[in-house]
Design an enzyme around this catalytic site. Structure first.
Site: not given
Ligand code: NAD
Length: 247
Positions: A133, A137
């Protein structure tokens, strides 16, 4: 029309989901929330389904709040363990009409790679998982790798396969990686990558490699939209998008 709220809407995945929902003819984006916003706003805006792509530290609390608000949830945030999943399943017994989908990977190719790996694992003496990744992450191993390893372990147990052979007795630095259900999982963090997984299967004289690459976050959107479309028809807790697909 499905009224959708996106939680974590300012994040990398959240922004992509906002765009995907806005571009879907059967969905209306009614709330785009991020840290500091109140989830009750999603209910006030009329959301029936919420998509959570936030951070491991807050996602479980978000899901419990969504259940209390009567909103179906589609969750991509990783970091879920068995206890947290059990708490959500238990909470859902109070709201049997609600569905929660928690999927460690929404990319259709990744879901298929997991399925193919589990099918192959019973036929090979050795199997190890490598997840790769981007370096931003925060959790390791990835939810996908954990889910993949658990599926492989289940298939091997059912087939009466022993754990992969390994003569290592000295590994003070942990170079052999994590053990998930007796399956070795290795995590690589490298600038330039998005989300990738390799499953290596070995027998005397042969190797099978099953590899999936997400080159762009857009790869997750068809799966997320499928989850949003179907979650209300699947009450209770579902872990893994594969349960919503006809594989
Ligand atoms: P990121 O850090 O870019 O985004 C996370 C967002 O959540 C930020 O904007 C942050 O301000 C917000 N946030 C934090 N606390 C919050 C709260 N209490 N309420 C609302 N919003 C809040 O991260 P990302 O790259 O977008 O990834 C997010 C998650 O998704 C990670 O856990 C990642 O591993 C996961 N992910 C999953 C998949 C999948 O297919 N399942 C794919 C990619 C990423």
């Amino acid at each position: 029309m499905i009224n959708v709220a996106v939680i974590g809407a300012a994040g990398r995945m959240g922004r992509q989901v906002v765009e995907a929902v806005e571009g879907h003819p059967g969905m209306t984006l009614v709330a785009a929330l991020d840290a500091g916003d109140n989830l009750a706003q999603a209910a006030q805006a009329g959301a029936t389904v919420a998509v959570d792509f936030t951070v491991p530290a807050v996602t479980e609390a978000n899901v419990h709040e969504l259940i209390d608000l009567g909103i179906h949830a589609v969750v991509g945030t990783t970091g879920w363990d068995a206890d947290a999943l059990a708490r959500v399943a238990e909470h859902l017994t109070q709201r049997p009409e609600l569905g929660v989908l928690i999927a460690p990977n929404f990319a259709l190719g990744a879901v298929l790679a997991m399925r193919f790996s589990a099918a192959a694992a019973r036929y090979f003496e050795s199997v190890e998982v490598i997840e790769l990744h981007h370096p931003d992450k925060v959790d390791a191993p990835s939810g996908t790798a954990t889910h993949t390893a658990q599926g492989i372990a289940r298939a091997r147990r059912e087939a009466g396969r022993a754990p992969s052979p390994d003569a290592t007795t000295h590994d003070p630095l942990g170079a052999r990686g994590a053990l998930v259900d007796d399956v070795r999982v290795h995590a690589v963090r490298l600038r330039g990558l998005v989300a990738h997984e390799e499953v290596l299967l070995g027998n005397p004289g042969e190797q099978l490699t099953i590899r999936h690459d997400s080159f762009d976050r857009i790869s997750f959107m068809p799966g997320v939209l499928e989850g949003v479309s179907q979650v209300a028809r699947h009450p209770g807790l579902t872990v893994g998008l594969e349960h919503f697909l006809e594989l």
